[in-house]
Design a protein around this motif. Sequence first.
Motif, short mmCIF file in Angstrom:
data_model
loop_
_atom_site.label_atom_id
_atom_site.label_comp_id
_atom_site.label_asym_id
_atom_site.label_seq_id
_atom_site.Cartn_x
_atom_site.Cartn_y
_atom_site.Cartn_z
N ALA A 164 64.65 21.22 -9.70
CA ALA A 164 63.36 21.43 -9.03
C ALA A 164 63.00 22.90 -9.16
CB ALA A 164 63.44 21.01 -7.56
N ARG A 165 62.62 23.28 -10.36
CA ARG A 165 62.43 24.71 -10.66
C ARG A 165 61.29 25.33 -9.86
NH1 ARG A 165 63.47 25.37 -17.18
NH2 ARG A 165 65.57 24.44 -17.19
N LYS A 166 60.39 24.53 -9.37
CA LYS A 166 59.31 25.05 -8.53
C LYS A 166 59.72 25.14 -7.06
CE LYS A 166 55.59 23.24 -11.44
NZ LYS A 166 54.38 22.35 -11.48
N GLY A 167 60.98 24.82 -6.75
CA GLY A 167 61.41 24.79 -5.37
C GLY A 167 61.04 23.48 -4.69
N VAL A 168 61.53 23.30 -3.48
CA VAL A 168 61.28 22.05 -2.77
C VAL A 168 59.79 21.87 -2.51
CG1 VAL A 168 61.68 20.81 -0.61
CG2 VAL A 168 63.57 22.02 -1.72
N TRP A 169 59.16 22.91 -1.97
CA TRP A 169 57.73 22.78 -1.68
C TRP A 169 56.91 22.67 -2.96
CZ3 TRP A 169 54.47 21.29 1.74
CH2 TRP A 169 53.12 21.57 1.56
N GLY A 170 57.20 23.50 -3.95
CA GLY A 170 56.44 23.45 -5.19
C GLY A 170 56.54 22.10 -5.87
N THR A 171 57.71 21.49 -5.85
CA THR A 171 57.90 20.18 -6.45
C THR A 171 57.13 19.10 -5.70
OG1 THR A 171 60.10 20.83 -7.24
CG2 THR A 171 59.61 18.48 -7.16
N LEU A 172 57.22 19.12 -4.36
CA LEU A 172 56.50 18.13 -3.57
C LEU A 172 54.99 18.30 -3.72
CD1 LEU A 172 58.62 18.13 -0.27
CD2 LEU A 172 58.60 16.39 -2.06
N ALA A 173 54.53 19.54 -3.75
CA ALA A 173 53.10 19.79 -3.85
C ALA A 173 52.53 19.30 -5.17
CB ALA A 173 52.82 21.28 -3.68
N SER A 174 53.28 19.53 -6.26
CA SER A 174 52.79 19.10 -7.58
C SER A 174 52.88 17.59 -7.75
CB SER A 174 53.58 19.80 -8.68
OG SER A 174 54.96 19.47 -8.60
N ARG A 175 53.88 16.97 -7.13
CA ARG A 175 54.06 15.52 -7.30
C ARG A 175 53.07 14.73 -6.46
NH1 ARG A 175 60.04 13.15 -7.20
NH2 ARG A 175 60.00 14.47 -9.08
N PHE A 176 52.79 15.17 -5.25
CA PHE A 176 51.93 14.40 -4.35
C PHE A 176 50.55 15.02 -4.17
CE2 PHE A 176 56.32 13.49 -3.02
CZ PHE A 176 56.32 12.11 -3.16
N GLY A 177 50.27 16.11 -4.88
CA GLY A 177 48.95 16.72 -4.80
C GLY A 177 48.65 17.39 -3.48
N ILE A 178 49.68 17.86 -2.78
CA ILE A 178 49.49 18.55 -1.50
C ILE A 178 49.03 19.98 -1.78
CG2 ILE A 178 50.57 19.18 0.68
CD1 ILE A 178 52.73 17.10 0.07
N ASP A 179 48.01 20.43 -1.04
CA ASP A 179 47.46 21.76 -1.30
C ASP A 179 47.20 22.47 0.02
OD1 ASP A 179 46.61 23.87 -2.78
OD2 ASP A 179 44.62 23.08 -3.20
N ILE A 180 48.28 22.88 0.69
CA ILE A 180 48.16 23.65 1.92
C ILE A 180 48.06 25.13 1.56
CG2 ILE A 180 49.29 24.25 4.10
CD1 ILE A 180 50.67 21.57 4.03
N LEU A 181 47.16 25.84 2.23
CA LEU A 181 46.90 27.26 1.93
C LEU A 181 46.61 27.44 0.44
CD1 LEU A 181 49.72 28.90 4.09
CD2 LEU A 181 47.32 28.63 4.69
N PRO A 182 45.57 26.81 -0.07
CA PRO A 182 45.28 26.88 -1.51
C PRO A 182 44.90 28.29 -1.94
CG PRO A 182 43.46 25.87 -0.33
CD PRO A 182 44.57 26.03 0.66
N LEU A 183 45.36 28.67 -3.12
CA LEU A 183 45.07 29.99 -3.66
C LEU A 183 44.24 29.94 -4.93
CD1 LEU A 183 48.61 31.61 -3.19
CD2 LEU A 183 46.62 31.80 -1.68
N ARG A 184 43.84 28.74 -5.35
CA ARG A 184 43.08 28.61 -6.58
C ARG A 184 41.67 29.17 -6.40
NH1 ARG A 184 44.44 22.34 -8.23
NH2 ARG A 184 46.70 22.59 -8.49
N HIS A 185 41.18 29.81 -7.42
CA HIS A 185 39.82 30.33 -7.44
C HIS A 185 38.98 29.47 -8.37
CE1 HIS A 185 40.56 34.27 -5.38
NE2 HIS A 185 41.79 33.94 -5.71
N ARG A 186 37.95 28.84 -7.82
CA ARG A 186 37.09 27.98 -8.62
C ARG A 186 35.79 28.71 -8.92
NH1 ARG A 186 39.54 24.43 -4.99
NH2 ARG A 186 40.62 22.67 -5.97
#
Length: 358
Positions: free
Chosen positions: A316-338
């Motif tokens: 789980a190279r993205k870590g526990v949270w990173g893996t769960l977020a990418s797998r289930f589409g969870i986006d808490i405290l989003p940092l993306r700029h659209r």
Amino acid sequence: MLPSPKSVGRFTLCLAAIAMGLALVAAPFFTSRAIIQDMFGLLTLLILAMNWNMLAGFAGLVSVGQQAFVGVGAYVMFAAIILFDLDPLLAIGIGGLGAMALSVPMAFFAFRLNGAYFAIGTWVVADIARLVAGQIKALGGGTGTSLPKGTSKEMIGVDHIQALMKISGAAAADALVYWLALALAACTLFASYLFLRSRMGLGLQAIRDNSAAARSVGVDPLRLQLAVFVLCALGTGICGGLMFLQITRITPDAAFSVIDWTAFVIFIVVIGGLGTLPGPIVGAVIFYALQRAFADYGTVYLILLGAVGIGTMLFARKGVWGTLASRFGIDILPLRHRAPKRTAASPRPRATSVTASH
């Protein structure tokens, strides 16, 4: 029109976060002193982890010398109390400023290095700081010193807490430093989110991903990384003062411990999710659970921590949270700029044709 599932989910998460925050604030009123002390230790590790995550996960500065800021913040705090008889709360702030002052010459040296050399350079500076602290005779030299008896009970606000909660002075002091650690953790998380959502935060992440490309579009890597390095030193130094105010005794080896204040912090960030804001929170909870469950097993405990860290990096190279977020589409405290959406009033760019003239 019914709200979208994503909006409902975010609203539910906000309510859960508010409820959890209120429960954490009210914890000293309905939990034991031992639990408050444990939660204080968890919060201070979380603060250290969030600061290191900002450096390594977002600024691309993998420091192995964060214990320098913990130790300097604690030693300056002790000096302000013992030598100048200042209130502990004021002394903690001065300790943070002392750590920030150290970060400037430390950056002048370490920023000339890259990659692994930067990491080793920060470790060397931290070890030099440890050796210097061992030469300060007024603070016990190599054997260290303790705070005067009853120092924590004399902090501003302890008397009011003691009268309000009908508890002892020591328990009131524990509640106060717990609330200070909780406030510092919340401020660190909130400030990190606001900064990373700003233009400077976007530039910082661009530097991490590709420094040359970021520089080509006008981003100044040195200025941004220096600002983050100095501010993280301030937060780490304040946290160091808080921790050793609770411990009440300091030695160079304890204050500048690379295992306690850097190795464990790196473990927390790696298993939680490097380069994500919720990652250190998840990692701190996992580390605390492992510590409580296996701390009595000696070296087996350290071996287990190492195995968990290696397993996370392999599977789980993205870590526990990173893996769960990418797998289930969870986006808490989003940092993306659209990119902003085109409005009806905004003119469309006209197509231009180029004709060759002879």
